[in-house]
Design a protein around this motif. Structure first.
Motif, PDB file in Angstrom:
ATOM      1  N   GLY A 267      57.044 -34.264 -60.812  1.00 51.42           N
ATOM      2  CA  GLY A 267      57.407 -32.865 -60.632  1.00 51.42           C
ATOM      3  C   GLY A 267      58.002 -32.574 -59.285  1.00 51.42           C
ATOM      4  O   GLY A 267      58.020 -31.417 -58.855  1.00 51.42           O
ATOM      5  N   GLY A 268      58.471 -33.605 -58.596  1.00 55.14           N
ATOM      6  CA  GLY A 268      59.060 -33.423 -57.281  1.00 55.14           C
ATOM      7  C   GLY A 268      58.074 -33.696 -56.168  1.00 55.14           C
ATOM      8  O   GLY A 268      56.859 -33.837 -56.392  1.00 55.14           O
ATOM      9  N   PRO A 269      58.556 -33.772 -54.924  1.00 59.27           N
ATOM     10  CA  PRO A 269      57.693 -34.152 -53.793  1.00 59.27           C
ATOM     11  C   PRO A 269      56.565 -33.154 -53.522  1.00 59.27           C
ATOM     12  O   PRO A 269      55.451 -33.565 -53.189  1.00 59.27           O
ATOM     13  CB  PRO A 269      58.659 -34.238 -52.609  1.00 59.27           C
ATOM     14  N   ASP A 270      56.820 -31.870 -53.657  1.00 59.57           N
ATOM     15  CA  ASP A 270      55.760 -30.883 -53.411  1.00 59.57           C
ATOM     16  C   ASP A 270      54.613 -31.044 -54.406  1.00 59.57           C
ATOM     17  O   ASP A 270      53.449 -31.013 -54.036  1.00 59.57           O
ATOM     18  CB  ASP A 270      56.330 -29.465 -53.489  1.00 59.57           C
ATOM     19  N   ARG A 271      54.979 -31.185 -55.668  1.00 64.49           N
ATOM     20  CA  ARG A 271      53.966 -31.353 -56.710  1.00 64.49           C
ATOM     21  C   ARG A 271      53.173 -32.639 -56.489  1.00 64.49           C
ATOM     22  O   ARG A 271      51.944 -32.656 -56.633  1.00 64.49           O
ATOM     23  CB  ARG A 271      54.668 -31.367 -58.067  1.00 64.49           C
ATOM     24  N   LEU A 272      53.867 -33.728 -56.140  1.00 61.28           N
ATOM     25  CA  LEU A 272      53.166 -34.988 -55.924  1.00 61.28           C
ATOM     26  C   LEU A 272      52.200 -34.873 -54.759  1.00 61.28           C
ATOM     27  O   LEU A 272      51.060 -35.365 -54.828  1.00 61.28           O
ATOM     28  CB  LEU A 272      54.178 -36.110 -55.682  1.00 61.28           C
ATOM     29  N   LEU A 273      52.611 -34.220 -53.692  1.00 59.20           N
ATOM     30  CA  LEU A 273      51.715 -34.032 -52.546  1.00 59.20           C
ATOM     31  C   LEU A 273      50.501 -33.192 -52.921  1.00 59.20           C
ATOM     32  O   LEU A 273      49.376 -33.477 -52.491  1.00 59.20           O
ATOM     33  CB  LEU A 273      52.479 -33.403 -51.385  1.00 59.20           C
ATOM     34  N   ARG A 274      50.706 -32.151 -53.714  1.00 56.20           N
ATOM     35  CA  ARG A 274      49.567 -31.338 -54.160  1.00 56.20           C
ATOM     36  C   ARG A 274      48.616 -32.164 -55.019  1.00 56.20           C
ATOM     37  O   ARG A 274      47.391 -32.061 -54.887  1.00 56.20           O
ATOM     38  CB  ARG A 274      50.054 -30.121 -54.948  1.00 56.20           C
ATOM     39  N   THR A 286      55.475 -44.997 -55.988  1.00 58.24           N
ATOM     40  CA  THR A 286      56.700 -44.218 -56.112  1.00 58.24           C
ATOM     41  C   THR A 286      57.844 -44.972 -55.440  1.00 58.24           C
ATOM     42  O   THR A 286      57.650 -46.079 -54.920  1.00 58.24           O
ATOM     43  CB  THR A 286      56.529 -42.792 -55.547  1.00 58.24           C
ATOM     44  N   ALA A 287      59.030 -44.380 -55.466  1.00 59.31           N
ATOM     45  CA  ALA A 287      60.224 -45.035 -54.950  1.00 59.31           C
ATOM     46  C   ALA A 287      60.503 -44.624 -53.514  1.00 59.31           C
ATOM     47  O   ALA A 287      59.995 -43.599 -53.042  1.00 59.31           O
ATOM     48  CB  ALA A 287      61.419 -44.678 -55.838  1.00 59.31           C
ATOM     49  N   PRO A 288      61.305 -45.403 -52.786  1.00 55.58           N
ATOM     50  CA  PRO A 288      61.624 -45.052 -51.397  1.00 55.58           C
ATOM     51  C   PRO A 288      62.172 -43.637 -51.240  1.00 55.58           C
ATOM     52  O   PRO A 288      61.852 -42.939 -50.274  1.00 55.58           O
ATOM     53  CB  PRO A 288      62.672 -46.103 -51.007  1.00 55.58           C
ATOM     54  N   THR A 289      62.987 -43.203 -52.200  1.00 50.44           N
ATOM     55  CA  THR A 289      63.558 -41.858 -52.121  1.00 50.44           C
ATOM     56  C   THR A 289      62.471 -40.798 -52.096  1.00 50.44           C
ATOM     57  O   THR A 289      62.589 -39.794 -51.380  1.00 50.44           O
ATOM     58  CB  THR A 289      64.493 -41.622 -53.327  1.00 50.44           C
ATOM     59  N   ALA A 290      61.413 -40.998 -52.873  1.00 49.76           N
ATOM     60  CA  ALA A 290      60.332 -40.014 -52.914  1.00 49.76           C
ATOM     61  C   ALA A 290      59.545 -39.989 -51.608  1.00 49.76           C
ATOM     62  O   ALA A 290      59.153 -38.916 -51.130  1.00 49.76           O
ATOM     63  CB  ALA A 290      59.398 -40.313 -54.088  1.00 49.76           C
ATOM     64  N   TYR A 291      59.296 -41.159 -51.024  1.00 59.45           N
ATOM     65  CA  TYR A 291      58.598 -41.172 -49.723  1.00 59.45           C
ATOM     66  C   TYR A 291      59.422 -40.411 -48.688  1.00 59.45           C
ATOM     67  O   TYR A 291      58.872 -39.625 -47.903  1.00 59.45           O
ATOM     68  CB  TYR A 291      58.354 -42.612 -49.264  1.00 59.45           C
ATOM     69  N   ARG A 292      60.719 -40.640 -48.713  1.00 58.90           N
ATOM     70  CA  ARG A 292      61.567 -39.940 -47.747  1.00 58.90           C
ATOM     71  C   ARG A 292      61.567 -38.432 -48.006  1.00 58.90           C
ATOM     72  O   ARG A 292      61.547 -37.636 -47.068  1.00 58.90           O
ATOM     73  CB  ARG A 292      62.992 -40.504 -47.825  1.00 58.90           C
ATOM     74  N   ALA A 293      61.574 -38.039 -49.282  1.00 58.75           N
ATOM     75  CA  ALA A 293      61.564 -36.614 -49.626  1.00 58.75           C
ATOM     76  C   ALA A 293      60.248 -35.947 -49.257  1.00 58.75           C
ATOM     77  O   ALA A 293      60.212 -34.745 -48.944  1.00 58.75           O
ATOM     78  CB  ALA A 293      61.838 -36.442 -51.116  1.00 58.75           C
ATOM     79  N   MET A 294      59.139 -36.693 -49.281  1.00 57.40           N
ATOM     80  CA  MET A 294      57.828 -36.113 -48.947  1.00 57.40           C
ATOM     81  C   MET A 294      57.614 -35.951 -47.453  1.00 57.40           C
ATOM     82  O   MET A 294      56.810 -35.109 -47.027  1.00 57.40           O
ATOM     83  CB  MET A 294      56.712 -36.979 -49.544  1.00 57.40           C
ATOM     84  N   LEU A 295      58.315 -36.745 -46.654  1.00 58.36           N
ATOM     85  CA  LEU A 295      58.065 -36.734 -45.207  1.00 58.36           C
ATOM     86  C   LEU A 295      58.135 -35.348 -44.575  1.00 58.36           C
ATOM     87  O   LEU A 295      57.192 -34.947 -43.872  1.00 58.36           O
ATOM     88  CB  LEU A 295      59.028 -37.705 -44.509  1.00 58.36           C
ATOM     89  N   PRO A 296      59.188 -34.566 -44.792  1.00 56.12           N
ATOM     90  CA  PRO A 296      59.238 -33.259 -44.139  1.00 56.12           C
ATOM     91  C   PRO A 296      58.293 -32.230 -44.744  1.00 56.12           C
ATOM     92  O   PRO A 296      58.173 -31.118 -44.212  1.00 56.12           O
ATOM     93  CB  PRO A 296      60.701 -32.829 -44.333  1.00 56.12           C
ATOM     94  N   LYS A 297      57.608 -32.585 -45.834  1.00 54.18           N
ATOM     95  CA  LYS A 297      56.736 -31.650 -46.523  1.00 54.18           C
ATOM     96  C   LYS A 297      55.255 -31.972 -46.336  1.00 54.18           C
ATOM     97  O   LYS A 297      54.386 -31.322 -46.939  1.00 54.18           O
ATOM     98  CB  LYS A 297      57.064 -31.659 -48.022  1.00 54.18           C
ATOM     99  N   ASP A 455      70.384 -35.769 -40.227  1.00 52.48           N
ATOM    100  CA  ASP A 455      71.102 -34.901 -41.165  1.00 52.48           C
ATOM    101  C   ASP A 455      71.307 -35.541 -42.532  1.00 52.48           C
ATOM    102  O   ASP A 455      71.786 -34.874 -43.465  1.00 52.48           O
ATOM    103  CB  ASP A 455      72.477 -34.519 -40.591  1.00 52.48           C
ATOM    104  N   VAL A 456      70.975 -36.822 -42.684  1.00 55.36           N
ATOM    105  CA  VAL A 456      71.239 -37.544 -43.934  1.00 55.36           C
ATOM    106  C   VAL A 456      69.963 -37.602 -44.770  1.00 55.36           C
ATOM    107  O   VAL A 456      68.949 -38.141 -44.338  1.00 55.36           O
ATOM    108  CB  VAL A 456      71.771 -38.960 -43.655  1.00 55.36           C
ATOM    109  N   ALA A 457      70.042 -37.051 -45.972  1.00 53.72           N
ATOM    110  CA  ALA A 457      68.892 -37.076 -46.880  1.00 53.72           C
ATOM    111  C   ALA A 457      68.920 -38.291 -47.797  1.00 53.72           C
ATOM    112  O   ALA A 457      67.891 -38.898 -48.069  1.00 53.72           O
ATOM    113  CB  ALA A 457      68.864 -35.803 -47.719  1.00 53.72           C
ATOM    114  N   GLU A 458      70.100 -38.647 -48.302  1.00 51.17           N
ATOM    115  CA  GLU A 458      70.250 -39.811 -49.177  1.00 51.17           C
ATOM    116  C   GLU A 458      71.566 -40.497 -48.848  1.00 51.17           C
ATOM    117  O   GLU A 458      72.526 -39.843 -48.419  1.00 51.17           O
ATOM    118  CB  GLU A 458      70.248 -39.410 -50.659  1.00 51.17           C
ATOM    119  N   ALA A 459      71.600 -41.808 -49.100  1.00 56.06           N
ATOM    120  CA  ALA A 459      72.817 -42.570 -48.810  1.00 56.06           C
ATOM    121  C   ALA A 459      72.997 -43.688 -49.821  1.00 56.06           C
ATOM    122  O   ALA A 459      72.026 -44.333 -50.230  1.00 56.06           O
ATOM    123  CB  ALA A 459      72.764 -43.146 -47.402  1.00 56.06           C
TER     124      ALA A 459
END
Length: 541
Positions: A267-274, A286-297, A455-459
């Protein structure tokens, strides 16, 4: 290893294994000749640890004990064989969101001696029709929320049994009429238990056949030796059960250890963190993209229950590894696996983990880096990753078996380098190596450098044909919200990259996207970026 007498009445799966001469060398872990992985994961675990322990938890807060899970599994197995006419060896398609009920269906198929064909709830009718045709599927158990596309696939002769609905033919209504223990079919340890189809990064699915012993082998190697779970662990993560990364991490590993799993859709990074905080998750997949997405949250979320964070599915950039450790104090357990080998075969944890590397061969597996001739190359020299162990590639009637298995080794299609300490580091997919003006450039190395920029979220970095240089490096980026997609940003990113890696590796072209193309399991589809897609370009000469 000689095949043992099969318990399958329908022998399609065994009949369509590749010739034994084309198999990889398989390590014998000493499993008995007769083995049913469903019974081992459920009945044998109950015998060891009791029936009252939690097995699965769902999004509604319901806890399924091991005893309750076995009762549901046995009822479903009775329906399969008694009501639906499923015979040992029949292929049964399983489709639905990640729930305890989907996992119970998979276990019931195992105990019934049938062959599970797991697919993703997001796959479309033509994809489902292809899978069913290749595996000759006659039966399907499908969540009512995922019925439409399966029905639209129009598979001839397919009997679809829904679950979770109110109809008279609903699986749960049929199961409610069944009572009593179900004695698992005495399958051979090398009877096919599941056919897992590749997730399609190349657009051409391949059916990978795995035995009952293989299902236990991934738990008795990677999970037992690297994760080292305890019965008190709570597993959770984003990969769906139709993906072998999810099936292993969220069903096989916890059940083998007598632990529990929280099963819910991504359900996205916020849901996973909850979910981590609410369900006290201790082992995360989870995948590297998800770890990166969770970091700022992370701020405001309780992740103190975590003790193991596993990453696979694509390369884990060193920048993400360092950032996660700095934020949480936890070292991500990086790993490489493949549908062809069922799960992770190179990894490292705790003090053995080294950022920027994948790790070392999991106990039970061997790995080496070879050249085009199949011979090992010196340490420090890039080459093809070759692996062998207790699991390996056996494609369902596919000519590509000869490409994947050579001289008894599985060739994963990845370019790796091994250092003098025996650590393996990812370079690129073999078909993603960019050759520009005589230089070999690994796209993931350039991606890692770009991802260090705030400034880079995904590459994603690929090569584009060029008359002068052969290929040029093209970077496809998703920027953080609010960052302008103009020439200034392009210039800043190019300067930043040149300061981090050799200038010849720097992207000559930068394209900005709203999102990068990924498979339903989260893998980046670089082959789609080699064509022309919608983007805002920032071209440089």
């Amino acid at each position: 290893m000689a095949a043992r007498p099969s318990a399958h009445i329908d022998t399609f799966a065994r009949d369509h294994l590749p010739p034994a001469a084309q198999w990889p060398h398989l390590t014998d872990l000493g499993y008995p000749a007769r083995l049913n992985c469903g019974a081992e994961l459920l009945d044998a675990t109950i015998e060891r640890l009791g029936a009252d322990r939690p097995a699965f938890r769902d999004a509604a807060g319901t806890v399924w004990t091991y005893g309750g899970l076995r009762e549901r599994v046995d009822r479903i197995a009775h329906v399969l064989t008694g009501d639906l006419g499923v015979l040992p060896g029949h292929r049964v398609l399983l489709r639905g969101p990640t729930t305890p009920l989907l996992a119970a269906c998979w276990l019931a198929v195992m105990k019934a001696g049938a062959v599970a064909v797991t697919v993703l709830a997001t796959q479309r009718p033509h994809e489902l029709a292809t899978v069913c045709g290749l595996a000759r599927v006659e039966h399907a158990l499908c969540d009512v929320r995922a019925l439409d596309d399966l029905a639209a696939a129009g598979v001839p002769g397919l009997r679809i049994t829904p679950y979770g609905g109110a109809g008279p033919d609903d699986l749960l209504r049929l199961a409610g009429r069944r009572t009593g223990a179900y004695e698992a079919v005495a399958t051979a340890s090398d009877d096919v238990a599941l056919i897992a189809f590749t997730s399609g990064t190349t657009g051409r699915p391949k059916g990978c056949m795995h035995f009952h012993r293989d299902v236990l082998a991934i738990a008795d190697t990677f999970s037992a030796h690297v994760l080292r779970p305890t019965p008190d662990d709570v597993f959770a993560g984003s990969p769906p059960l139709g993906f072998t990364f999810g099936l292993g991490g969220l069903v096989v590993f916890p059940l083998r250890a007598g632990a529990s799993a929280y099963l819910a859709d991504w359900g996205g990074p916020d849901r996973l963190l909850r979910d981590i905080g609410q369900h006290r998750v201790s082992v995360l997949f989870t995948a590297p993209t998800a770890y990166r997405a969770m970091l700022p949250k992370l701020s405001g979320h309780d992740v103190s229950s975590l003790r193991r964070c596993v990453s696979a599915g694509e390369n884990l950039p060193a920048a993400t590894w360092h950032a996660w450790e700095k934020a949480t104090g936890l070292r991500i357990v990086n790993g490489i696996g493949a549908t062809e080998l069922l799960h992770i075969f190179i990894s490292a944890a705790d003090d053995a983990a080294r950022p920027g590397t994948t790790g070392v061969p999991v106990p039970g597996f061997e790995a080496r880096v070879v050249g085009a001739d199949g011979r090992p190359v010196p340490d420090g020299t890039p080459g093809l990753l070759a692996v062998r162990g207790p699991t390996g590639c056996r494609y369902l009637a596919d000519e590509r078996q000869r490409e994947y298995v050579r001289d008894g080794w599985n060739l994963t299609g990845d370019t790796y380098v091994r250092d003098a300490d025996g650590y393996f580091s990812y370079v690129a997919r073999a078909d993603d190596m960019i050759v520009s003006a005589g230089y070999n450039i690994a796209g993931p190395e350039v991606e890692d450098a770009l991802l260090r920029h705030p400034d880079v979220a995904e590459a994603a970095v690929v090569g584009r044909a060029d008359a002068e240089r052969g290929q040029v490096v093209v970077a496809h980026l998703v920027l953080r919200s609010g960052v302008p997609r103009g020439a200034e940003t392009v210039a800043e990113l190019r300067a930043f990259t040149k300061a981090a890696i050799a200038p010849y590796k720097c992207p000559r072209e930068i394209l900005f996207h709203d999102a990068l193309p990924r498979t339903p399991t989260g893998k980046l589809q670089r082959f789609r970026l080699r064509g022309n897609g919608p983007a805002v370009p920032g071209r440089t000469s």
